[in-house]
Design a protein around this motif. Structure first.
Motif, PDB file in Angstrom:
ATOM      1  N   ASP A  31       0.856  -1.302   0.025  1.00  6.73           N
ATOM      2  CA  ASP A  31       0.052   0.140  -0.075  1.00  6.73           C
ATOM      3  C   ASP A  31       0.797   1.365   0.112  1.00  6.73           C
ATOM      4  OD1 ASP A  31      -2.245   1.450   0.009  1.00  6.73           O
ATOM      5  OD2 ASP A  31      -2.919   0.767   1.838  1.00  6.73           O
ATOM      6  N   ARG A  32       0.289   2.221  -0.792  1.00  6.66           N
ATOM      7  CA  ARG A  32       0.877   3.659  -0.495  1.00  6.66           C
ATOM      8  C   ARG A  32      -0.118   4.612  -0.445  1.00  6.66           C
ATOM      9  NH1 ARG A  32       2.688   7.364  -4.253  1.00  6.66           N
ATOM     10  NH2 ARG A  32       4.757   8.244  -3.980  1.00  6.66           N
ATOM     11  N   LEU A  33       0.081   5.653   0.472  1.00  2.47           N
ATOM     12  CA  LEU A  33      -0.731   6.607   0.740  1.00  2.47           C
ATOM     13  C   LEU A  33      -0.006   7.949   0.680  1.00  2.47           C
ATOM     14  CD1 LEU A  33      -2.780   4.852   3.887  1.00  2.47           C
ATOM     15  CD2 LEU A  33      -3.108   5.044   1.564  1.00  2.47           C
ATOM     16  N   VAL A  34      -0.463   8.955   0.117  1.00  3.62           N
ATOM     17  CA  VAL A  34       0.031  10.333  -0.257  1.00  3.62           C
ATOM     18  C   VAL A  34      -0.623  11.142   0.586  1.00  3.62           C
ATOM     19  CG1 VAL A  34       1.243  12.006  -1.672  1.00  3.62           C
ATOM     20  CG2 VAL A  34       1.252   9.472  -2.342  1.00  3.62           C
ATOM     21  N   PHE A  35      -0.019  12.173   1.437  1.00  5.85           N
ATOM     22  CA  PHE A  35      -0.649  13.091   2.105  1.00  5.85           C
ATOM     23  C   PHE A  35      -0.030  14.216   1.638  1.00  5.85           C
ATOM     24  CE2 PHE A  35      -1.236   9.215   4.689  1.00  5.85           C
ATOM     25  CZ  PHE A  35      -2.489   9.151   4.937  1.00  5.85           C
ATOM     26  N   GLU A  36      -0.524  15.542   2.250  1.00 12.33           N
ATOM     27  CA  GLU A  36      -0.048  16.786   1.834  1.00 12.33           C
ATOM     28  C   GLU A  36       1.559  16.944   2.414  1.00 12.33           C
ATOM     29  OE1 GLU A  36      -0.731  21.403   2.956  1.00 12.33           O
ATOM     30  OE2 GLU A  36      -2.447  19.991   3.132  1.00 12.33           O
ATOM     31  N   THR A  37       1.796  16.435   3.456  1.00 10.78           N
ATOM     32  CA  THR A  37       3.244  16.715   3.875  1.00 10.78           C
ATOM     33  C   THR A  37       4.062  15.307   4.224  1.00 10.78           C
ATOM     34  OG1 THR A  37       2.500  16.596   6.281  1.00 10.78           O
ATOM     35  CG2 THR A  37       2.611  18.870   5.213  1.00 10.78           C
TER      36      THR A  37
END
Length: 137
Positions: A31-37
């Motif tokens: 899994d890979r989750l991109v957030f703002e920072t």
């Protein structure tokens, strides 16, 4: 009852770390989750539910200070010497293979055969031959 599910490491370079863990330990991205920072990447092996979470803080350019509290992660392998030979031949930083014993006299107990591997961010990984004391190795 609690069950361990993952451990997290902060890393500087996502692709470098993913490549390292794939080539050395056979872990793959699940899994890979991109957030703002920041970005979270979860890695897992074929035979277990435990995951390694890599945290990449966007814009970070300086290596993390691992301090004196971090010890190591541990993985088990069928043959420590064979894994050491493979990783060493591929140029990965490994310590010599050691066998630890407990007790003295004629019958000291073998606790484990192991070596340490260091990832690109300086985290140490104990590579321990299966059959050593421990509930799940």
């Amino acid at each position: 009852m609690a069950r361990l599910i993952h451990s997290m490491l902060r890393v500087l370079e996502e692709e470098r770390s993913i490549r390292f863990y794939k080539e050395t330990l056979g872990l793959r991205v699940v899994d890979r989750l991109v957030f703002e920072t920041f970005t979270l990447v979860y890695l897992a092996g074929e035979d277990g539910p435990f995951e390694l979470e890599l945290t990449i803080n966007h814009g970070r350019t300086e290596p993390y200070d691992l301090g004196t509290a971090y010890g190591h992660l541990a993985v088990s392998v069928a043959d420590a010497q064979a894994e050491h030979d493979r990783l060493s031949a591929a140029g990965y930083p490994v310590t010599p293979v050691k066998t630890m014993t407990h007790g003295s006299g004629e019958n000291p107990r073998v606790v484990g055969t192991f070596f340490f591997l260091t990832d690109p961010d300086g985290y140490r990984i104990e590579v321990l031959e299966r059959g050593a004391p421990g509930r799940f190795i």
